[in-house]
Design an enzyme around this catalytic site. Structure first.
Site, PDB file in Angstrom:
ATOM      1  N   ASP A 230     -60.410 -63.073 -15.959  1.00  0.00           N
ATOM      2  CA  ASP A 230     -59.851 -64.328 -16.461  1.00  0.00           C
ATOM      3  C   ASP A 230     -58.563 -64.683 -15.731  1.00  0.00           C
ATOM      4  O   ASP A 230     -58.056 -63.896 -14.927  1.00  0.00           O
ATOM      5  CB  ASP A 230     -59.625 -64.244 -17.983  1.00  0.00           C
ATOM      6  CG  ASP A 230     -58.934 -62.952 -18.419  1.00  0.00           C
ATOM      7  OD1 ASP A 230     -58.373 -62.251 -17.560  1.00  0.00           O
ATOM      8  OD2 ASP A 230     -58.966 -62.643 -19.623  1.00  0.00           O
TER       9      ASP A 230
ATOM     10  N   ASP B  96     -57.413 -60.231 -32.040  1.00  0.00           N
ATOM     11  CA  ASP B  96     -58.363 -61.108 -32.751  1.00  0.00           C
ATOM     12  C   ASP B  96     -59.805 -60.846 -32.337  1.00  0.00           C
ATOM     13  O   ASP B  96     -60.705 -61.610 -32.685  1.00  0.00           O
ATOM     14  CB  ASP B  96     -57.995 -62.580 -32.536  1.00  0.00           C
ATOM     15  CG  ASP B  96     -58.101 -63.018 -31.071  1.00  0.00           C
ATOM     16  OD1 ASP B  96     -58.492 -62.199 -30.213  1.00  0.00           O
ATOM     17  OD2 ASP B  96     -57.798 -64.201 -30.792  1.00  0.00           O
TER      18      ASP B  96
ATOM     19  N   HIS C  58     -60.959 -60.725 -29.177  1.00  0.00           N
ATOM     20  CA  HIS C  58     -61.421 -61.359 -27.933  1.00  0.00           C
ATOM     21  C   HIS C  58     -61.622 -60.338 -26.816  1.00  0.00           C
ATOM     22  O   HIS C  58     -60.984 -59.288 -26.789  1.00  0.00           O
ATOM     23  CB  HIS C  58     -60.498 -62.502 -27.488  1.00  0.00           C
ATOM     24  CG  HIS C  58     -59.174 -62.121 -26.886  1.00  0.00           C
ATOM     25  ND1 HIS C  58     -57.987 -62.717 -27.245  1.00  0.00           N
ATOM     26  CD2 HIS C  58     -58.840 -61.225 -25.906  1.00  0.00           C
ATOM     27  CE1 HIS C  58     -57.004 -62.214 -26.522  1.00  0.00           C
ATOM     28  NE2 HIS C  58     -57.485 -61.298 -25.714  1.00  0.00           N
TER      29      HIS C  58
ATOM     30  N   GLU D 145     -62.149 -66.332 -27.162  1.00  0.00           N
ATOM     31  CA  GLU D 145     -61.526 -66.288 -28.481  1.00  0.00           C
ATOM     32  C   GLU D 145     -62.582 -66.389 -29.585  1.00  0.00           C
ATOM     33  O   GLU D 145     -63.739 -66.732 -29.322  1.00  0.00           O
ATOM     34  CB  GLU D 145     -60.520 -67.443 -28.597  1.00  0.00           C
ATOM     35  CG  GLU D 145     -59.372 -67.382 -27.585  1.00  0.00           C
ATOM     36  CD  GLU D 145     -58.328 -66.303 -27.898  1.00  0.00           C
ATOM     37  OE1 GLU D 145     -58.680 -65.287 -28.556  1.00  0.00           O
ATOM     38  OE2 GLU D 145     -57.168 -66.464 -27.484  1.00  0.00           O
TER      39      GLU D 145
END
Ligand code: GLP
Length: 259
Positions: free
Chosen positions: A65, A134, A136, A141
């Site tokens: 990413d 979270d 991810h 996400e």
């Protein structure tokens, strides 16, 4: 999935480095992740390279990413980070280290181009992954399509808060748009190598290993991969219900079986 519970973050890094070294020796295509978790693993790979034990001369690498809008020279761009933390210190050719281009005026096209580049290269042999608090992976996400491709995403406010530490604690300095390999893209790698350390990740680990497969917890897609190795330290494993079984299964692994 094979769940490997190691005593310490150093032990996690040693196991992960052993696996990656095996791929490097074959001149494999490595999928690299940024974030703080893989740093010890990268330091161990650098150590082995500098000791003359390991070469990456025939390897290619693809990053997961990238932030949109940071120049490639920005010290927090993932383009720069992976060079600073790993590839500048080993013998991989710099032109073989690829990442999404977050600097173009058309990040949606840059994302599609990156997805196509990975596919055209023959794909990633082993993909290093970390996990966000979270759930991810990459920057997929909660709510990400489980079959998503490389695309433009907006960061969750929790991720902005988590990553502000890399930007001097200033949340306003964290870009909120990113390009990330999609979950479908990541799932095409031959082997997924998830590394998780620390108590702050214990809830996310329990959710993706033992909870349902669901877009609300993107890492849970690993349950559908045929070869996923999850290496966690004691703190990150603290909320797993079946940790005793995972240890037992590792101790009694059938001979010749990878996992
Ligand atoms: C970052 C990265 C992920 C990384 C995760 C955890 O935002 N995009 O690839 O795995 O969040 O980071 P850390 O290891 O620093 O906790």
């Amino acid at each position: 999935m094979e769940i490997v519970i190691a005593d310490t973050p150093d032990a996690v890094a040693g196991i992960a480095a052993d696996i990656l070294a095996g791929y490097a020796r074959k001149g494999a295509t490595l999928g690299l992740a940024t974030g703080s978790t893989p740093l010890k693993t990268y330091q161990e790979l650098i150590r082995r390279h500098q000791a003359g034990e390991l070469s990456f001369a025939h390897c290619h690498a693809y990053l997961l990413d990238e932030y949109v809008g940071l120049s490639r020279e920005h010290e927090q761009s993932y383009y720069r980070t992976i060079r600073t933390e790993l590839t500048d210190h080993i013998d991989i050719a710099d032109e073989n280290v690829h990442s999404p281009d977050g600097t173009t005026g058309n990040p949606m096209q840059a994302a599609r181009d990156y997805d196509a580049l990975i596919a055209a290269s023959g794909g990633v042999d082993v993909q290093v992954l970390g996990i966000g608090t979270d759930g991810h992976i990459g920057f997929n996400e909660p709510g990400s399509s489980l079959s998503s491709r490389t695309r433009l995403k907006t960061l969750h406010p929790q991720t902005v808060t988590d990553n502000a530490r890399f930007f001097g604690g200033d949340e306003d300095a964290v870009p909120f748009h990113v390009i990330t390999q999609g979950l479908g893209t990541i799932m095409e790698a031959g082997h997924l190598l998830m590394i998780v350390t620390g108590a702050a990740k214990a809830e996310a680990v329990a959710a993706f290993v033992e909870g349902p497969v669901a877009a609300i917890c993107p890492a849970s897609i690993l349950q559908f991969h045929q070869r996923a190795t999850v290496i966690v330290d004691q703190d990150a494993a603290a909320q797993l219900q079946h940790s005793e079984y995972y240890r037992y299964a590792l101790d009694h692994k059938p001979e010749g079986q990878d996992f």
